[in-house]
Write a protein that holds these residues in place. Structure first.
Motif, PDB file in Angstrom:
ATOM      1  N   LEU A   1       0.831  -1.208   0.000  1.00 26.72           N
ATOM      2  CA  LEU A   1       0.000   0.000   0.000  1.00 26.72           C
ATOM      3  C   LEU A   1       0.865   1.257   0.000  1.00 26.72           C
ATOM      4  CD1 LEU A   1      -2.845  -0.994   2.493  1.00 26.72           C
ATOM      5  CD2 LEU A   1      -3.005  -0.754   0.009  1.00 26.72           C
ATOM      6  N   THR A   2       1.986   1.221   0.726  1.00 24.10           N
ATOM      7  CA  THR A   2       2.883   2.377   0.746  1.00 24.10           C
ATOM      8  C   THR A   2       3.488   2.626  -0.633  1.00 24.10           C
ATOM      9  OG1 THR A   2       3.406   1.924   3.074  1.00 24.10           O
ATOM     10  CG2 THR A   2       4.902   3.363   1.857  1.00 24.10           C
ATOM     11  N   VAL A   3       3.950   1.553  -1.271  1.00 19.78           N
ATOM     12  CA  VAL A   3       4.527   1.691  -2.616  1.00 19.78           C
ATOM     13  C   VAL A   3       3.469   2.184  -3.596  1.00 19.78           C
ATOM     14  CG1 VAL A   3       5.557   0.414  -4.531  1.00 19.78           C
ATOM     15  CG2 VAL A   3       6.300  -0.042  -2.194  1.00 19.78           C
ATOM     16  N   ALA A   4       2.258   1.645  -3.497  1.00 13.07           N
ATOM     17  CA  ALA A   4       1.186   2.076  -4.392  1.00 13.07           C
ATOM     18  C   ALA A   4       0.854   3.548  -4.197  1.00 13.07           C
ATOM     19  CB  ALA A   4      -0.055   1.211  -4.167  1.00 13.07           C
ATOM     20  N   THR A   5       0.803   3.988  -2.945  1.00 14.21           N
ATOM     21  CA  THR A   5       0.504   5.399  -2.671  1.00 14.21           C
ATOM     22  C   THR A   5       1.589   6.309  -3.242  1.00 14.21           C
ATOM     23  OG1 THR A   5      -0.662   4.768  -0.647  1.00 14.21           O
ATOM     24  CG2 THR A   5       0.017   7.067  -0.862  1.00 14.21           C
ATOM     25  N   CYS A   6       2.851   5.950  -3.012  1.00 19.61           N
ATOM     26  CA  CYS A   6       3.956   6.754  -3.564  1.00 19.61           C
ATOM     27  C   CYS A   6       3.912   6.780  -5.086  1.00 19.61           C
ATOM     28  CB  CYS A   6       5.292   6.191  -3.076  1.00 19.61           C
ATOM     29  SG  CYS A   6       5.550   6.328  -1.295  1.00 19.61           S
ATOM     30  N   TYR A   7       3.547   5.657  -5.688  1.00 21.88           N
ATOM     31  CA  TYR A   7       3.463   5.587  -7.153  1.00 21.88           C
ATOM     32  C   TYR A   7       2.383   6.529  -7.686  1.00 21.88           C
ATOM     33  CZ  TYR A   7       3.476   3.453 -11.805  1.00 21.88           C
ATOM     34  OH  TYR A   7       3.587   3.239 -13.152  1.00 21.88           O
ATOM     35  N   VAL A   8       1.211   6.496  -7.063  1.00 24.76           N
ATOM     36  CA  VAL A   8       0.107   7.342  -7.525  1.00 24.76           C
ATOM     37  C   VAL A   8       0.445   8.820  -7.354  1.00 24.76           C
ATOM     38  CG1 VAL A   8      -2.300   7.971  -7.107  1.00 24.76           C
ATOM     39  CG2 VAL A   8      -1.626   5.564  -7.123  1.00 24.76           C
ATOM     40  N   VAL A   9       1.015   9.180  -6.193  1.00 27.56           N
ATOM     41  CA  VAL A   9       1.360  10.582  -5.949  1.00 27.56           C
ATOM     42  C   VAL A   9       2.412  11.056  -6.950  1.00 27.56           C
ATOM     43  CG1 VAL A   9       2.406  12.160  -4.289  1.00 27.56           C
ATOM     44  CG2 VAL A   9       0.729  10.481  -3.519  1.00 27.56           C
ATOM     45  N   ALA A  10       3.438  10.233  -7.186  1.00 31.90           N
ATOM     46  CA  ALA A  10       4.475  10.614  -8.146  1.00 31.90           C
ATOM     47  C   ALA A  10       3.905  10.722  -9.559  1.00 31.90           C
ATOM     48  CB  ALA A  10       5.611   9.601  -8.113  1.00 31.90           C
ATOM     49  N   GLY A  11       3.010   9.807  -9.926  1.00 28.25           N
ATOM     50  CA  GLY A  11       2.406   9.866 -11.248  1.00 28.25           C
ATOM     51  C   GLY A  11       1.555  11.106 -11.450  1.00 28.25           C
ATOM     52  N   ARG A  12       0.772  11.467 -10.432  1.00 30.98           N
ATOM     53  CA  ARG A  12      -0.055  12.670 -10.543  1.00 30.98           C
ATOM     54  C   ARG A  12       0.809  13.929 -10.635  1.00 30.98           C
ATOM     55  NH1 ARG A  12      -4.873  12.102 -12.380  1.00 30.98           N
ATOM     56  NH2 ARG A  12      -5.357  14.150 -11.476  1.00 30.98           N
ATOM     57  N   LEU A  13       1.909  13.962  -9.894  1.00 28.85           N
ATOM     58  CA  LEU A  13       2.807  15.114  -9.984  1.00 28.85           C
ATOM     59  C   LEU A  13       3.436  15.211 -11.369  1.00 28.85           C
ATOM     60  CD1 LEU A  13       4.620  14.969  -6.521  1.00 28.85           C
ATOM     61  CD2 LEU A  13       2.880  16.606  -7.253  1.00 28.85           C
ATOM     62  N   GLY A  14       3.801  14.078 -11.944  1.00 26.31           N
ATOM     63  CA  GLY A  14       4.383  14.101 -13.280  1.00 26.31           C
ATOM     64  C   GLY A  14       3.413  14.563 -14.340  1.00 26.31           C
ATOM     65  N   LEU A  15       2.136  14.240 -14.173  1.00 26.68           N
ATOM     66  CA  LEU A  15       1.131  14.623 -15.159  1.00 26.68           C
ATOM     67  C   LEU A  15       0.812  16.116 -15.123  1.00 26.68           C
ATOM     68  CD1 LEU A  15      -1.298  11.584 -14.862  1.00 26.68           C
ATOM     69  CD2 LEU A  15       0.215  12.116 -16.770  1.00 26.68           C
ATOM     70  N   LEU A  16       1.271  16.818 -14.104  1.00 29.55           N
ATOM     71  CA  LEU A  16       1.041  18.260 -14.053  1.00 29.55           C
ATOM     72  C   LEU A  16       1.783  18.990 -15.173  1.00 29.55           C
ATOM     73  CD1 LEU A  16       1.267  18.933 -10.199  1.00 29.55           C
ATOM     74  CD2 LEU A  16      -0.797  18.757 -11.611  1.00 29.55           C
ATOM     75  N   CYS A  17       2.871  18.402 -15.664  1.00 28.02           N
ATOM     76  CA  CYS A  17       3.670  19.026 -16.727  1.00 28.02           C
ATOM     77  C   CYS A  17       3.540  18.270 -18.047  1.00 28.02           C
ATOM     78  CB  CYS A  17       5.138  19.106 -16.314  1.00 28.02           C
ATOM     79  SG  CYS A  17       5.459  20.157 -14.888  1.00 28.02           S
ATOM     80  N   ARG A  18       2.408  17.648 -18.281  1.00 31.55           N
ATOM     81  CA  ARG A  18       2.243  16.864 -19.496  1.00 31.55           C
ATOM     82  C   ARG A  18       2.138  17.770 -20.722  1.00 31.55           C
ATOM     83  NH1 ARG A  18      -2.530  16.043 -16.559  1.00 31.55           N
ATOM     84  NH2 ARG A  18      -4.404  17.031 -17.440  1.00 31.55           N
ATOM     85  N   LEU A  19       2.610  17.243 -21.840  1.00 26.89           N
ATOM     86  CA  LEU A  19       2.586  17.939 -23.114  1.00 26.89           C
ATOM     87  C   LEU A  19       1.849  17.083 -24.136  1.00 26.89           C
ATOM     88  CD1 LEU A  19       6.312  19.112 -23.225  1.00 26.89           C
ATOM     89  CD2 LEU A  19       4.337  20.500 -22.588  1.00 26.89           C
ATOM     90  N   THR A  20       1.350  17.718 -25.190  1.00 25.88           N
ATOM     91  CA  THR A  20       0.644  17.016 -26.254  1.00 25.88           C
ATOM     92  C   THR A  20       1.399  17.210 -27.558  1.00 25.88           C
ATOM     93  OG1 THR A  20      -1.481  17.399 -25.164  1.00 25.88           O
ATOM     94  CG2 THR A  20      -1.539  16.777 -27.487  1.00 25.88           C
ATOM     95  N   VAL A  21       1.790  16.093 -28.154  1.00 29.98           N
ATOM     96  CA  VAL A  21       2.534  16.118 -29.410  1.00 29.98           C
ATOM     97  C   VAL A  21       1.846  15.178 -30.390  1.00 29.98           C
ATOM     98  CG1 VAL A  21       4.753  15.708 -30.525  1.00 29.98           C
ATOM     99  CG2 VAL A  21       4.687  16.616 -28.211  1.00 29.98           C
ATOM    100  N   GLN A  22       1.306  15.730 -31.481  1.00 31.99           N
ATOM    101  CA  GLN A  22       0.626  14.948 -32.508  1.00 31.99           C
ATOM    102  C   GLN A  22      -0.482  14.070 -31.916  1.00 31.99           C
ATOM    103  OE1 GLN A  22       3.595  12.783 -34.712  1.00 31.99           O
ATOM    104  NE2 GLN A  22       4.465  14.643 -35.622  1.00 31.99           N
ATOM    105  N   GLY A  23      -1.235  14.652 -30.997  1.00 32.95           N
ATOM    106  CA  GLY A  23      -2.350  13.946 -30.393  1.00 32.95           C
ATOM    107  C   GLY A  23      -1.968  13.030 -29.254  1.00 32.95           C
ATOM    108  N   ALA A  24      -0.691  12.880 -28.963  1.00 30.25           N
ATOM    109  CA  ALA A  24      -0.231  12.002 -27.886  1.00 30.25           C
ATOM    110  C   ALA A  24       0.155  12.844 -26.671  1.00 30.25           C
ATOM    111  CB  ALA A  24       0.969  11.174 -28.338  1.00 30.25           C
TER     112      ALA A  24
END
Length: 334
Positions: free
Chosen positions: A18-41
């Motif tokens: 559960l600890t690893v899963a929580t850290c994974y979700v938090v890190a993933g959400r933080l990374g998605l804050l700077c997401r970019l769109t290139v050719q629809g991706a």
């Protein structure tokens, strides 16, 4: 006692997952804050969840892989309604860090990154090679589910692979360095660290948001942090710089102004890659030299103690020194 141990092991395993899963979700959400769109991706320049997953596997062992899968599953669910592609994405996001951990262990990787070979192994085995698994599985799942056009396959695959690789190169060393910290630095070191943080914050902000394309100004700061604070300082500086560069690329300002989405992606990823390699390999070389110098000093101290011991006990007082025998004189006949 046996029953308590049998109950304790599943509880520890579940808590760790559960600890690893929580850290994974938090890190993933933080990374998605700077997401970019290139050719629809949609892609993230640095996907920190992959770096968190690999660090957990290296520190806690391969037994915590269910936590990675659980975190990847919840992260995908948080982005939208689930579809048939969820299974492939979760499997790929789990298999990539697991393959990286297996390859690194077979190569004799040490989590303190105290050798140059450890840095090279993390770059080529952990980031570039193993992340081919996660990117391929994820993009193929999207293609089979009808959520990705065939014309965008390679651009999406490249963005996915580079984002995962940057997560391993930048985030994993930071977490490993923080895990290896055993004692806080001295007051003098804290002052230098504070001065370095202030200079880094100011210079990186100017370099990433200036229209003069002055990204090269961050390299002296990275070298300073690696020389004085080795892995922890160098990789923390690289992480902060990468985040600021990703924000500037997302907003289309500074060095990333008036560029097409493809040019933004290429420029940002080349900059992040060169920055991460500089900080990681330089820190590894400096740490290796530090350990070598300390080993030589310890060997010299031990040799000095042995010589001092031999000198003190080699000829004890009171023992008569043997006199050399006089040569016999031959007597002639009487």
């Amino acid at each position: 006692m046996v029953g308590y141990q049998e109950l304790r092991r599943p509880a520890v395993f579940a808590l760790r997952a559960l600890t690893v899963a929580t850290c994974y979700v938090v890190a993933g959400r933080l990374g998605l804050l700077c997401r970019l769109t290139v050719q629809g991706a949609v892609f993230t320049p640095v996907y920190p969840a992959t770096g968190v997953a690999l660090a957990c596997l290296l520190v806690f062992g391969l037994g915590c892989w269910p936590g990675v899968s659980l975190g990847a599953f919840f992260l995908v669910l948080s982005l939208g309604p689930p579809g048939p592609d969820v299974v492939g994405i979760v499997v790929g996001n789990t298999a990539g860090p697991v393959c990286a951990c297996v390859l690194l262990r077979r190569a004799g990787f040490r989590t303190d990154l105290a050798r140059l070979r450890d840095g090279l192994a993390l770059v080529f085995l952990g980031a570039l090679a193993a992340m081919l698994v996660s990117s391929t599985a994820g993009v193929v799942s999207l293609l089979l589910a009808g959520k990705l056009a065939a014309t965008h396959f390679w651009s999406t695959w490249l963005a996915w692979w580079v984002g995962d690789a940057m997560g391993v190169l930048i985030v994993t060393p930071v977490l490993l360095a923080l895990w290896e910290v055993r004692r806080p630095p001295s007051a003098a070191r804290w002052k230098e660290a504070l001065a370095l943080a202030v200079v880094t914050a100011g210079l990186v902000t100017v370099a990433t948001h200036s229209t003069m394309s002055a990204l090269f100004l961050v390299y002296p700061v990275v070298i300073w942090s690696a020389l004085r604070f080795r892995l922890a300082g160098g990789m923390l500086c690289a992480l902060f710089t990468s985040v600021m560069a990703a924000v500037a690329a997302r907003d289309g300002v500074g060095a990333f102004a008036r560029l097409s989405p493809v040019q933004v992606m290429l420029k940002l990823q080349l900059f992040n890659g060169s920055l991460a390699l500089t900080a990681l390999l330089l820190s590894a070389v400096i740490t290796e030299q530090h350990h070598t110098r300390r080993s030589v000093e310890e060997a010299c101290n031990e040799l000095a103690e042995v010589l001092e011991h031999l000198t003190a006990h080699g000829s004890p007082a009171g023992r008569a020194t043997p006199r050399p025998e006089e040569p016999r004189r031959e007597r002639g006949p009487r």
